[in-house]
Structure formats: C-alpha cells, structure tokens
Design an enzyme around this catalytic site. Structure first.
Site, PDB file in Angstrom:
ATOM      1  N   LYS A 130       0.826  -1.208   0.000  1.00 41.12           N
ATOM      2  CA  LYS A 130       0.000   0.000   0.000  1.00 41.12           C
ATOM      3  C   LYS A 130       0.859   1.256   0.000  1.00 41.12           C
ATOM      4  CE  LYS A 130      -1.732   1.721   3.925  1.00 41.12           C
ATOM      5  NZ  LYS A 130      -1.703   3.180   4.103  1.00 41.12           N
ATOM      6  N   ASN A 131       1.867   1.287   0.861  1.00 41.78           N
ATOM      7  CA  ASN A 131       2.663   2.497   1.023  1.00 41.78           C
ATOM      8  C   ASN A 131       3.598   2.761  -0.151  1.00 41.78           C
ATOM      9  OD1 ASN A 131       1.440   3.053   3.458  1.00 41.78           O
ATOM     10  ND2 ASN A 131       3.032   2.065   4.689  1.00 41.78           N
ATOM     11  N   CYS A 159      -5.094  12.909  12.547  1.00 38.31           N
ATOM     12  CA  CYS A 159      -4.769  11.492  12.385  1.00 38.31           C
ATOM     13  C   CYS A 159      -4.867  10.822  13.750  1.00 38.31           C
ATOM     14  CB  CYS A 159      -3.369  11.332  11.806  1.00 38.31           C
ATOM     15  SG  CYS A 159      -2.853   9.615  11.627  1.00 38.31           S
ATOM     16  N   ARG A 175       1.008  14.414  11.938  1.00 42.06           N
ATOM     17  CA  ARG A 175       1.919  14.173  10.812  1.00 42.06           C
ATOM     18  C   ARG A 175       1.961  15.463  10.008  1.00 42.06           C
ATOM     19  NH1 ARG A 175       0.598   8.167   8.364  1.00 42.06           N
ATOM     20  NH2 ARG A 175      -1.079   7.690   9.783  1.00 42.06           N
ATOM     21  N   ASP A 188       4.959   0.487  11.948  1.00 45.11           N
ATOM     22  CA  ASP A 188       3.776  -0.197  11.422  1.00 45.11           C
ATOM     23  C   ASP A 188       3.700  -1.668  11.836  1.00 45.11           C
ATOM     24  OD1 ASP A 188       2.725   2.024  10.262  1.00 45.11           O
ATOM     25  OD2 ASP A 188       3.253   1.508   8.198  1.00 45.11           O
ATOM     26  N   ARG A 227      -8.409  -0.616   4.682  1.00 46.05           N
ATOM     27  CA  ARG A 227      -7.549   0.426   4.104  1.00 46.05           C
ATOM     28  C   ARG A 227      -6.186  -0.130   3.705  1.00 46.05           C
ATOM     29  NH1 ARG A 227      -5.965   4.149   7.927  1.00 46.05           N
ATOM     30  NH2 ARG A 227      -4.762   4.981   6.191  1.00 46.05           N
TER      31      ARG A 227
END
Length: 416
Positions: free
Chosen positions: A22-23, A116, A121, A304, A396
């Site tokens: 995803k990132n 967030c 961030r 993460d 997500r």
C-alpha cells in the site's frame, strides 16, 4: 458496518500470497501525474486507500484503466489541479499529488490533511522543501495554494525524516531545473520503489536507498512499466499471526531483504524461519519468547509492526518492553488487547507487556489500521469468539485478510 467474527485457537497451515505494498502503491499512482504518457502498473493491491487515491486522480483527469488487474494510467488529459478536502480528509496520502502537480503544471491547490488518530503528521516539511525550490505557497481557508513557473533545483535538508515528504519532494525534483539534493531522506523500501519507477520514466536519481538523494532534473518524463514491491507490513503481520497461533505457513511473493529487523526479532521469539528468493516459511509450536524493541525509521524496527508484535508478546512466556518513538498516540490498541485478557501497562512512550498463558475472546473495536491487525492476531490466538468492530480500518491496508487467513485454517468471517 462490517465486523470480523473470529473463533480462536486454530492452527494455521498452508500458503498465503503477499499483495503489493500500500505504502508504495499510493505515491506510485501519483507519479502518473508527472507525464502525459502511459504508466503500466502491476501488483497494485486492492485496498480502500488505493481506491480512494484512484478516485482522486480520476477527478483530476488522470485516465485509469484496469486490465485484468494491471492498471494503465495516462496523464494526457489532467486539467483539474485541486485535491478537495472531501477526498484528503479520508486519506492523508492525498498530499502526494502536491509535488507532481506543481512540477508538471506549475500550480496546485491541495487541502491540508485532517487529524490522524495515531498522532500528528505535519506537512510543513513538504511546504518548506517546495518553497526552497522556488514555489510560492500560501495557506488559505484550509488549502495549500502553490505556484511555480519552474521549480529550481536546490539543497533541501528536512528537519526530520519524513516518508511522504521525501516522496513529494523527490517527484517534484525530477522535473525541476538543475540539480536537487535531498538530505535526511527517508530510506524506506517504498521510497526506493518509487525512485526505481521514476528512473524507469526517465528521471536521473543518484543515491537510491540512502539518506542523500541527488536528482538531476529533466525536461519531461515518459511512460514505463513497473511492478509494485511486496508489502513488508502485510508479510510481517502474517508472520506474527502464525507465531501467535502456531502452525506452518509459506508466504509467497514476499521480500525477505526488506524485513531484516522483524525477522531477527521473530527468531529471537523462537519462531523457525526458512527463506528463499521470494518466499518465507514460518513454523511455530508452543508459546513465543518475549521480545523487546524500539520503533524507529528504516532500517530500524518499523512503527507499522509495533501493534502486531505487541499482540504476539501478550501470550509470550515472560515480560517485554515496547517503546514507540514515531507516533505519540500509537498505543490505542492496548486497552482493546487488555479486554481480551492481556496484561499491558503504559509508561509514557513505553508499553510494559506481561505475558499471559492465554487470551479470551471478547468484543473489541479497531482504532486504526495496524491496531486492527493486532486485534485479528489476538483474536486468532484467543479461546472463544472475538468480534472486531470498525474493520474499515483494516480494509484500508490489507487485501482480503480474512480470505487469506481462512485459506490456511483460521475460523474468521466477515459479518454485517
């Protein structure tokens, strides 16, 4: 609203195929704004965040065609240079359109990201870097208004390591006039994956994978083909799931070379790992040993993966300490894990985890993406039934997690 119903205590065995990261996919999709030619992207994960980014880019005029799972992006007709609040508020990565729009079209109007859950961030490093390249930027009515007749290469030193900041400035620098040096650049594999795509598009970048990137600006970029890197966080999540529940699982299409710290910690926990060029076999019997760690930027222990390892530590034979240094509010999963019978106390930025002999299923609520993954792991290891609410967080960043886990023996299903 969907929930996950998990009946724990099942041993996992079989194969799981790892999806694209995803990132990496999100900034790579934004790179489609940098050229009028076609980008062909494979291994793009089917995630809610990816769908949101595709919707935003389509609104801007970027053509996106899905050809049997391979995306074809064409930026020939991009004309809408605005990223509205309605889109950006749902996904902070939308800020990644700022650099490409400014570099290719000379202007952009991008909403400031909202709050967030896991912490602040700030995007000030993005703005500071673009201003150093000659952009005129003003903040008005919640929007970043940026203009630049032509970005100019310069030396940029960010105050902190920022992944999206590095990606935004890197994309902008590819079309700037002259050379740009990005000091204190993020070294995450996803940044490297973006840089490799940009080089395939004709960008001239030196120092890829290091904290100093030298970009020689070019007049235009062209089309290219690229396969998105395997998701190291999804890989690590499934490794922790097997470690916590026991079993024998082979992860296919995985990248071992970008998981060194996590793999070392799993071995420290007593997990048996066998690796090949694009696969990892994980075997576990009995309880894990506790592992203490401190999150930090790549190549250190990834923030993460903090929640997933904490879930594993909950049922380890002994105590551990988990220190979070990246996000100030990333322990929201602790109270939910404690609802399942874990024994975790928080002391500032450190969580002290006292391993227990077992967890017991209960209703819990996901608070963010990685927290939801930790609750899945805990639910798989717990006795009885666990119901996880608000799993839209999970969608997500994980491509059909419950389907992949069911295929290796987990009793997990999505319910309304």
């Amino acid at each position: 609203m969907d929930k996950l119903l998990i009946t724990g205590g099942k041993r996992l065995a079989g194969d799981i195929t790892i999806s694209g990261a995803k990132n990496a996919a999100l900034p790579i999709l934004c790179a489609g704004l940098l050229t009028a030619d076609t980008l062909v992207l494979s291994n793009v994960p089917k995630l809610q965040d990816v769908a949101t980014m595709e919707k935003l880019l389509s609104q801007m005029g970027l053509s996106i065609k899905d050809n049997a799972g391979t995306l074809e992006l064409c930026g020939r007709d991009v004309s809408n240079l605005e990223a509205p609040y309605e889109m950006v508020k749902t996904m902070r990565a939308s800020i990644l359109v700022l650099g490409p729009l400014l570099a290719r079209f000379g202007e952009a109007k991008v909403s400031l990201p909202g709050g967030c859950a896991i912490g602040s961030r700030p995007v000030d490093q993005h703005i500071k870097g673009l201003q150093a390249m000659g952009a005129e930027i003003r903040i008005e009515a919640g929007y970043i208004h940026a203009r630049a007749k032509k970005l100019k290469g310069t030396r940029i030193v960010t105050d902190m390591i920022t992944v999206t900041g590095t990606e935004n400035l890197l994309m902008a620098a590819t079309l700037a006039e002259g050379d740009t040096v990005l000091e204190n650049a993020a070294r995450e594999p996803e940044v490297t994956d973006l840089a490799n795509l940009l080089v395939a598009m004709g960008a001239q970048i030196e120092g890829i994978g290091s904290d100093r990137l030298l970009v020689h600006g070019v007049s235009a970029l062209h089309g290219a083909s690229h396969s998105v890197i395997a998701d190291r966080i999804e890989t690590g999540t499934f490794l922790c799931a097997v470690a916590a529940t026991g079993g024998d699982v082979v992860l296919r299409h995985a990248r071992t070379d970008i998981l060194d710290v996590a793999l070392d910690k799993l071995r420290e926990a007593g997990v048996i790992l066998t690796t090949g060029e694009d696969w990892i076999r994980v075997q576990m019997a009995g309880r894990t040993k506790p592992v203490s760690f401190r999150t930090t930027e790549y190549p250190g222990f990834p923030t993460d993966m903090q929640a997933q390892f904490m879930a594993m530590n909950c049922i380890a034979e002994g105590n551990s300490r988990v220190t979070e240094t990246i996000f100030e509010n990333r322990f929201m999963h602790v109270q939910e894990l404690n609802r399942l019978g874990a024994a975790i106390e928080i002391d500032g930025h450190t969580a002290i985890v006292q391993g227990v002999s077992g967890l017991i299923g209960a209703p819990v609520m996901a608070t963010d993406l990685r927290a939801s993954a930790s609750l899945v792991i805990a639910g798989l290891a717990a006795s009885g039934q666990t119901v996880i609410d608000r799993i839209y967080h999970l969608d997500r960043g994980y491509d059909q997690m419950e389907v992949k886990l069911s295929a290796v023996g987990a009793d997990i299903q999505r319910i309304k």
